[in-house]
Design a protein around this motif. Sequence first.
Motif, PDB file in Angstrom:
ATOM      1  N   ILE A 148       6.518 -13.516  17.974  1.00 12.59           N
ATOM      2  CA  ILE A 148       6.261 -12.343  18.803  1.00 12.59           C
ATOM      3  C   ILE A 148       7.226 -12.258  19.989  1.00 12.59           C
ATOM      4  O   ILE A 148       7.692 -11.171  20.350  1.00 12.59           O
ATOM      5  CB  ILE A 148       4.804 -12.366  19.328  1.00 12.59           C
ATOM      6  N   MET A 149       7.554 -13.391  20.595  1.00 12.09           N
ATOM      7  CA  MET A 149       8.447 -13.376  21.753  1.00 12.09           C
ATOM      8  C   MET A 149       9.818 -12.818  21.393  1.00 12.09           C
ATOM      9  O   MET A 149      10.410 -12.028  22.135  1.00 12.09           O
ATOM     10  CB  MET A 149       8.572 -14.781  22.345  1.00 12.09           C
ATOM     11  N   GLY A 150      10.340 -13.243  20.254  1.00 10.87           N
ATOM     12  CA  GLY A 150      11.632 -12.733  19.814  1.00 10.87           C
ATOM     13  C   GLY A 150      11.579 -11.247  19.498  1.00 10.87           C
ATOM     14  O   GLY A 150      12.514 -10.497  19.819  1.00 10.87           O
ATOM     15  N   ILE A 151      10.480 -10.822  18.862  1.00 10.26           N
ATOM     16  CA  ILE A 151      10.316  -9.402  18.540  1.00 10.26           C
ATOM     17  C   ILE A 151      10.248  -8.568  19.815  1.00 10.26           C
ATOM     18  O   ILE A 151      10.863  -7.492  19.912  1.00 10.26           O
ATOM     19  CB  ILE A 151       9.038  -9.186  17.699  1.00 10.26           C
ATOM     20  N   LEU A 152       9.512  -9.059  20.817  1.00 14.20           N
ATOM     21  CA  LEU A 152       9.415  -8.336  22.082  1.00 14.20           C
ATOM     22  C   LEU A 152      10.773  -8.255  22.778  1.00 14.20           C
ATOM     23  O   LEU A 152      11.095  -7.247  23.418  1.00 14.20           O
ATOM     24  CB  LEU A 152       8.389  -9.013  23.002  1.00 14.20           C
ATOM     25  N   CYS A 153      11.560  -9.324  22.667  1.00 14.26           N
ATOM     26  CA  CYS A 153      12.903  -9.323  23.244  1.00 14.26           C
ATOM     27  C   CYS A 153      13.759  -8.232  22.601  1.00 14.26           C
ATOM     28  O   CYS A 153      14.441  -7.472  23.301  1.00 14.26           O
ATOM     29  CB  CYS A 153      13.556 -10.693  23.046  1.00 14.26           C
ATOM     30  N   LEU A 154      13.708  -8.136  21.280  1.00 12.52           N
ATOM     31  CA  LEU A 154      14.461  -7.105  20.575  1.00 12.52           C
ATOM     32  C   LEU A 154      13.967  -5.714  20.944  1.00 12.52           C
ATOM     33  O   LEU A 154      14.770  -4.796  21.167  1.00 12.52           O
ATOM     34  CB  LEU A 154      14.340  -7.317  19.070  1.00 12.52           C
ATOM     35  N   PHE A 155      12.647  -5.556  20.995  1.00 16.97           N
ATOM     36  CA  PHE A 155      12.072  -4.256  21.320  1.00 16.97           C
ATOM     37  C   PHE A 155      12.479  -3.820  22.727  1.00 16.97           C
ATOM     38  O   PHE A 155      12.856  -2.661  22.955  1.00 16.97           O
ATOM     39  CB  PHE A 155      10.553  -4.316  21.201  1.00 16.97           C
ATOM     40  N   VAL A 180      20.586   0.154   6.129  1.00 16.72           N
ATOM     41  CA  VAL A 180      21.566  -0.850   6.542  1.00 16.72           C
ATOM     42  C   VAL A 180      20.872  -2.075   7.136  1.00 16.72           C
ATOM     43  O   VAL A 180      21.246  -3.216   6.845  1.00 16.72           O
ATOM     44  CB  VAL A 180      22.556  -0.249   7.569  1.00 16.72           C
ATOM     45  N   SER A 181      19.851  -1.859   7.952  1.00 20.75           N
ATOM     46  CA  SER A 181      19.135  -2.968   8.570  1.00 20.75           C
ATOM     47  C   SER A 181      18.393  -3.799   7.527  1.00 20.75           C
ATOM     48  O   SER A 181      18.277  -5.022   7.672  1.00 20.75           O
ATOM     49  CB  SER A 181      18.160  -2.445   9.629  1.00 20.75           C
ATOM     50  N   SER A 182      17.906  -3.147   6.482  1.00 24.24           N
ATOM     51  CA  SER A 182      17.242  -3.873   5.392  1.00 24.24           C
ATOM     52  C   SER A 182      18.246  -4.748   4.642  1.00 24.24           C
ATOM     53  O   SER A 182      17.964  -5.915   4.335  1.00 24.24           O
ATOM     54  CB  SER A 182      16.586  -2.881   4.423  1.00 24.24           C
ATOM     55  N   ILE A 183      19.427  -4.198   4.365  1.00 30.54           N
ATOM     56  CA  ILE A 183      20.476  -4.983   3.703  1.00 30.54           C
ATOM     57  C   ILE A 183      20.887  -6.153   4.589  1.00 30.54           C
ATOM     58  O   ILE A 183      21.023  -7.292   4.123  1.00 30.54           O
ATOM     59  CB  ILE A 183      21.700  -4.097   3.385  1.00 30.54           C
ATOM     60  N   PHE A 184      21.066  -5.875   5.882  1.00 31.17           N
ATOM     61  CA  PHE A 184      21.459  -6.900   6.840  1.00 31.17           C
ATOM     62  C   PHE A 184      20.467  -8.057   6.847  1.00 31.17           C
ATOM     63  O   PHE A 184      20.861  -9.237   6.871  1.00 31.17           O
ATOM     64  CB  PHE A 184      21.557  -6.270   8.232  1.00 31.17           C
ATOM     65  N   ALA A 185      19.178  -7.740   6.819  1.00 34.34           N
ATOM     66  CA  ALA A 185      18.150  -8.790   6.822  1.00 34.34           C
ATOM     67  C   ALA A 185      18.166  -9.580   5.516  1.00 34.34           C
ATOM     68  O   ALA A 185      18.130 -10.814   5.516  1.00 34.34           O
ATOM     69  CB  ALA A 185      16.777  -8.168   7.053  1.00 34.34           C
ATOM     70  N   GLY A 236      12.112  -9.608  11.918  1.00 34.33           N
ATOM     71  CA  GLY A 236      12.925  -9.697  13.124  1.00 34.33           C
ATOM     72  C   GLY A 236      14.383  -9.358  12.870  1.00 34.33           C
ATOM     73  O   GLY A 236      15.029  -8.690  13.683  1.00 34.33           O
ATOM     74  N   LEU A 237      14.913  -9.804  11.736  1.00 32.06           N
ATOM     75  CA  LEU A 237      16.299  -9.489  11.377  1.00 32.06           C
ATOM     76  C   LEU A 237      16.464  -7.985  11.149  1.00 32.06           C
ATOM     77  O   LEU A 237      17.486  -7.398  11.523  1.00 32.06           O
ATOM     78  CB  LEU A 237      16.712 -10.270  10.132  1.00 32.06           C
ATOM     79  N   TRP A 238      15.458  -7.375  10.525  1.00 30.20           N
ATOM     80  CA  TRP A 238      15.514  -5.923  10.315  1.00 30.20           C
ATOM     81  C   TRP A 238      15.510  -5.184  11.656  1.00 30.20           C
ATOM     82  O   TRP A 238      16.315  -4.274  11.871  1.00 30.20           O
ATOM     83  CB  TRP A 238      14.323  -5.467   9.472  1.00 30.20           C
ATOM     84  N   LEU A 239      14.623  -5.598  12.562  1.00 26.65           N
ATOM     85  CA  LEU A 239      14.569  -4.959  13.881  1.00 26.65           C
ATOM     86  C   LEU A 239      15.862  -5.196  14.644  1.00 26.65           C
ATOM     87  O   LEU A 239      16.360  -4.301  15.338  1.00 26.65           O
ATOM     88  CB  LEU A 239      13.368  -5.488  14.669  1.00 26.65           C
ATOM     89  N   MET A 240      16.421  -6.391  14.504  1.00 27.58           N
ATOM     90  CA  MET A 240      17.703  -6.690  15.138  1.00 27.58           C
ATOM     91  C   MET A 240      18.774  -5.724  14.646  1.00 27.58           C
ATOM     92  O   MET A 240      19.568  -5.202  15.436  1.00 27.58           O
ATOM     93  CB  MET A 240      18.100  -8.133  14.824  1.00 27.58           C
TER      94      MET A 240
END
Length: 267
Positions: free
Chosen positions: A250-257, A165-170, A187-191
């Motif tokens: 990286i900052m956005g990825i860390l925020c999501l993580f 689902v996350s792959s489709i979403f991205a 980042g969209l996938w991680l989101m």
Amino acid sequence: MVLQEIPSQSKIVLFLLIWLTLWLPISLLLGKSLHWKPFQPLEAEQKIPLLVPLYLLVPCLGWLTIAIEGTSLSDYGLSWQGNTLISLCIGVLLGLGGLGVVFAIEGGLGWLEWDSENLKQLGKVAAPIFGLAIWIALNEEFVFRGIFQTILEQDYDPWVSAIIVSSIFALVHLLWERQTTIPQLPGLWLMGMVLVVARWADGGNIWLAGGLHAGWVWGLASLDAAQMMSYTGEGKDWIIGIYQQPLAGIMGILCLFGTGCLLWFWL
């Protein structure tokens, strides 16, 4: 009965095809007046008029899915409970809080500057953008974390379903713009994965995920519309975000993580 028996991934493909088929004629008609052609990059003033009919189709597609699957809204995370508004508000605050931490760090390091003169403009745009952000977020959560996640779990493990689902979403974000979206795909996938965890943390409801999603959209869109901040050029693109897109850095990825870790401990 035939549609109920087909594999879950085929149901998702069919859903997307019907959605696109219904929206495409409308988008082509709107595109003429907006001077937009399919697969061309969208300007900000073109995107909203095209998004409106796309999301207006979601209730119809949701009703069709419920009729075919013999399910209900609650099966897809849209049950109304006493803590529904609380979950929604917590999600919004969590999303805004994450953005606040990221931008505070970047500002402290001299990577961005704030324009306090535009605070008045921020006050003007914040309310309408909030309404739009809630509407967009709840529609997307109902489709991706609600319908798609639930249907895929008929045939797959919840984590495998979340990955798909996350792959489709991205990937569907490429419909609007490709040059700036491609660096954002991880980042969209991680989101998407974080939003799935948010649904699990909310007992299977999508309100927390919807609020979190809306908080991110509201915060970023409001700051952009009010021109509240600008990057100084001191920060590396791969840190602050390629094309100044937080999800591409990286900052956005860390925020999501970090948000995902908070939600995981919430479970």
